[in-house]
Design a protein around this motif. Structure first.
Motif, PDB file in Angstrom:
ATOM      1  N   PHE A   1       0.866  -1.184   0.000  1.00 42.84           N
ATOM      2  CA  PHE A   1       0.000   0.000   0.000  1.00 42.84           C
ATOM      3  C   PHE A   1       0.897   1.226   0.000  1.00 42.84           C
ATOM      4  N   ASP A   2       0.368   2.336  -0.491  1.00 39.67           N
ATOM      5  CA  ASP A   2       1.175   3.548  -0.503  1.00 39.67           C
ATOM      6  C   ASP A   2       0.570   4.629   0.376  1.00 39.67           C
ATOM      7  N   LYS A   3      -0.594   4.343   0.928  1.00 41.40           N
ATOM      8  CA  LYS A   3      -1.200   5.257   1.899  1.00 41.40           C
ATOM      9  C   LYS A   3      -2.162   4.443   2.752  1.00 41.40           C
ATOM     10  N   PHE A   4      -2.512   4.995   3.907  1.00 39.60           N
ATOM     11  CA  PHE A   4      -3.453   4.237   4.737  1.00 39.60           C
ATOM     12  C   PHE A   4      -4.455   5.185   5.393  1.00 39.60           C
ATOM     13  N   PRO A   5      -5.699   4.716   5.508  1.00 37.68           N
ATOM     14  CA  PRO A   5      -6.739   5.545   6.106  1.00 37.68           C
ATOM     15  C   PRO A   5      -6.924   5.258   7.598  1.00 37.68           C
ATOM     16  N   VAL A   6      -7.194   6.330   8.334  1.00 40.60           N
ATOM     17  CA  VAL A   6      -7.627   6.205   9.730  1.00 40.60           C
ATOM     18  C   VAL A   6      -9.027   6.814   9.774  1.00 40.60           C
ATOM     19  N   LEU A   7     -10.023   5.972   9.972  1.00 48.91           N
ATOM     20  CA  LEU A   7     -11.414   6.428   9.959  1.00 48.91           C
ATOM     21  C   LEU A   7     -11.829   6.935  11.328  1.00 48.91           C
ATOM     22  N   GLU A   8     -12.682   7.935  11.328  1.00 48.59           N
ATOM     23  CA  GLU A   8     -13.084   8.590  12.576  1.00 48.59           C
ATOM     24  C   GLU A   8     -14.607   8.564  12.720  1.00 48.59           C
ATOM     25  N   TYR A   9     -15.044   7.919  13.800  1.00 48.24           N
ATOM     26  CA  TYR A   9     -16.478   7.895  14.126  1.00 48.24           C
ATOM     27  C   TYR A   9     -16.700   8.614  15.449  1.00 48.24           C
ATOM     28  N   HIS A  10     -17.887   9.210  15.573  1.00 46.17           N
ATOM     29  CA  HIS A  10     -18.298   9.807  16.852  1.00 46.17           C
ATOM     30  C   HIS A  10     -19.506   9.025  17.361  1.00 46.17           C
ATOM     31  N   LEU A  11     -20.697   9.603  17.217  1.00 45.65           N
ATOM     32  CA  LEU A  11     -21.885   8.902  17.702  1.00 45.65           C
ATOM     33  C   LEU A  11     -22.276   7.779  16.753  1.00 45.65           C
ATOM     34  N   ILE A  12     -22.721   6.677  17.327  1.00 43.47           N
ATOM     35  CA  ILE A  12     -23.359   5.627  16.530  1.00 43.47           C
ATOM     36  C   ILE A  12     -24.801   5.555  17.014  1.00 43.47           C
ATOM     37  N   GLY A  13     -25.734   5.838  16.111  1.00 40.89           N
ATOM     38  CA  GLY A  13     -27.145   5.870  16.499  1.00 40.89           C
ATOM     39  C   GLY A  13     -27.983   6.362  15.334  1.00 40.89           C
ATOM     40  N   ARG A  14     -29.233   6.622  15.592  1.00 44.13           N
ATOM     41  CA  ARG A  14     -30.149   7.067  14.545  1.00 44.13           C
ATOM     42  C   ARG A  14     -30.714   8.432  14.937  1.00 44.13           C
ATOM     43  N   PRO A  15     -30.950   9.355  13.983  1.00 46.45           N
ATOM     44  CA  PRO A  15     -30.733   9.196  12.540  1.00 46.45           C
ATOM     45  C   PRO A  15     -29.289   9.512  12.159  1.00 46.45           C
ATOM     46  N   GLU A  16     -28.991   9.277  10.883  1.00 48.80           N
ATOM     47  CA  GLU A  16     -27.689   9.655  10.353  1.00 48.80           C
ATOM     48  C   GLU A  16     -27.514  11.178  10.445  1.00 48.80           C
ATOM     49  N   GLY A  17     -26.329  11.641  10.793  1.00 45.24           N
ATOM     50  CA  GLY A  17     -26.101  13.085  10.895  1.00 45.24           C
ATOM     51  C   GLY A  17     -24.628  13.393  10.712  1.00 45.24           C
ATOM     52  N   ARG A  18     -24.302  14.649  10.820  1.00 42.76           N
ATOM     53  CA  ARG A  18     -22.918  15.077  10.603  1.00 42.76           C
ATOM     54  C   ARG A  18     -21.960  14.379  11.561  1.00 42.76           C
ATOM     55  N   TRP A  19     -22.382  14.173  12.797  1.00 44.58           N
ATOM     56  CA  TRP A  19     -21.520  13.542  13.795  1.00 44.58           C
ATOM     57  C   TRP A  19     -22.080  12.208  14.277  1.00 44.58           C
ATOM     58  N   GLN A  20     -23.031  11.664  13.518  1.00 43.37           N
ATOM     59  CA  GLN A  20     -23.639  10.395  13.923  1.00 43.37           C
ATOM     60  C   GLN A  20     -23.801   9.477  12.724  1.00 43.37           C
ATOM     61  N   ARG A  21     -23.359   8.249  12.859  1.00 44.29           N
ATOM     62  CA  ARG A  21     -23.508   7.231  11.827  1.00 44.29           C
ATOM     63  C   ARG A  21     -24.506   6.210  12.361  1.00 44.29           C
ATOM     64  N   THR A  22     -25.451   5.788  11.517  1.00 43.98           N
ATOM     65  CA  THR A  22     -26.394   4.766  11.990  1.00 43.98           C
ATOM     66  C   THR A  22     -25.695   3.417  12.074  1.00 43.98           C
ATOM     67  N   PRO A  23     -26.213   2.513  12.920  1.00 47.77           N
ATOM     68  CA  PRO A  23     -25.634   1.164  12.970  1.00 47.77           C
ATOM     69  C   PRO A  23     -25.667   0.498  11.598  1.00 47.77           C
ATOM     70  N   GLU A  24     -26.743   0.764  10.831  1.00 46.64           N
ATOM     71  CA  GLU A  24     -26.867   0.144   9.499  1.00 46.64           C
ATOM     72  C   GLU A  24     -25.757   0.654   8.577  1.00 46.64           C
ATOM     73  N   ASN A  25     -25.513   1.965   8.603  1.00 47.50           N
ATOM     74  CA  ASN A  25     -24.456   2.506   7.738  1.00 47.50           C
ATOM     75  C   ASN A  25     -23.075   2.094   8.223  1.00 47.50           C
ATOM     76  N   PHE A  26     -22.901   2.011   9.525  1.00 49.37           N
ATOM     77  CA  PHE A  26     -21.610   1.542  10.032  1.00 49.37           C
ATOM     78  C   PHE A  26     -21.344   0.105   9.553  1.00 49.37           C
ATOM     79  N   LYS A  27     -22.377  -0.720   9.612  1.00 50.83           N
ATOM     80  CA  LYS A  27     -22.222  -2.111   9.140  1.00 50.83           C
ATOM     81  C   LYS A  27     -21.872  -2.129   7.637  1.00 50.83           C
ATOM     82  N   LYS A  28     -22.539  -1.261   6.876  1.00 57.95           N
ATOM     83  CA  LYS A  28     -22.221  -1.188   5.432  1.00 57.95           C
ATOM     84  C   LYS A  28     -20.780  -0.726   5.220  1.00 57.95           C
TER      85      LYS A  28
END
Ligand SMILES: [Zn+2]
Length: 267
Positions: free
Chosen positions: A34-61
């Motif tokens: 690999f020539d680069k690597f990602p570090v993903l950043e999550y805050h809230l996990i819950g519903r609904p989806e928002g700027r600082w919140q990812r739903t469990p369904e989207n996190f699973k996807k």
């Protein structure tokens, strides 16, 4: 053509004395391509989806997409051994969570792991795909004005959760004791906040805490405050190149726009 990538990083002078000349540390060559690597950043996990919140369904996807695209999860601290253990043909990805909210790790009243919490999603995915190990880095808070942010929001279960994360092989990182903006408090207060947090964590987790997420990405004026950490993450910035500064690790916020921008993933 396959080639071996040597992961390089710079150690900058941060240990309380005058800045040293940066030294290039060369980790052991790995079979990772690999020539680069990602570090993903999550805050809230819950519903609904928002700027600082990812739903469990989207996190699973998100996890399914990473798996299908040959990513392999690692803890942030795995950087220190050059991402050793990434299988041939896979690329490392580091999933991180800030602010230790209940949505990241919750037990239900019957004592079962909440399948809609991030830990529940990761555990179930791992059970279904044993070649996707349980790896992620949780940057936790100990005591804030919002109980939902204090070590995952269930005080009686905080110790059990920290031990469980460690047992699974996940990493616990620091996010200061009370989400303290390190640019706004004195160096002494910043050292106290970090020291209190590390003292609390050592009661539950035997491994040394080497990783820090800066609240709101703000660095202290006196960088010697960070001297105890080997890895520091920011709140934004995109992909990291294989040659990077371990005290300025960039992250990608796991929201649709950034998936499109940095991964070409259309949601
Ligand atoms: Zn935070």
């Amino acid at each position: 053509m396959k080639k071996t990538v040597i992961l390089l990083f710079l150690i900058v002078g941060l240990f309380g004395c005058a800045p040293k000349k940066p030294a290039v540390i060369q980790t052991a060559p790995t079979a990772v391509t690999f020539d680069k690597f990602p570090v993903l950043e999550y805050h809230l996990i819950g519903r609904p989806e928002g700027r600082w919140q990812r739903t469990p369904e989207n996190f699973k996807k998100d996890v399914e997409w990473l798996y299908a695209n040959n990513y392999y999860p690692m803890n942030l601290r795995d950087i220190l051994d050059g991402f050793g253990g990434v299988p041939a043909g896979k690329k490392p990805v580091i999933i991180t969570f800030d602010d230790s909210t209940g949505g990241q790790f919750r037990y239900l009243p019957d004592g079962e792991l909440d399948p809609d919490s991030a830990a529940g999603v990761l555990k179930r995915f791992h059970d279904q795909h044993p070649d996707w190990p349980l790896r992620a880095t949780f940057f936790v808070l100990i005591e804030t004005n919002d109980p939902e942010h204090n070590l995952f929001g269930q005080p009686d279960l905080a110790a059990r959760k920290l031990r469980q994360l460690a047992e699974w092989g996940m990493e616990i990182g620091a996010h200061t004791y009370s989400h303290d903006r390190l640019d706004k408090i004195s160096a002494a207060a910043a050292r106290r906040s970090i020291g209190r947090e590390l003292a609390t964590l050592t009661k539950f987790v035997s491994r040394e805490t080497v990783s820090l997420s800066l609240p709101e990405g703000k660095y202290p004026k006196d960088l010697s405050v960070l001297g105890g950490f080997k890895l520091v993450v920011e709140v934004a910035g995109g992909m990291n190149l294989v040659k990077f500064d371990p005290l300025h690790i960039k992250r990608i916020q796991a929201i649709d726009d950034e998936w499109r921008k940095y991964f070409g993933r259309h949601l």
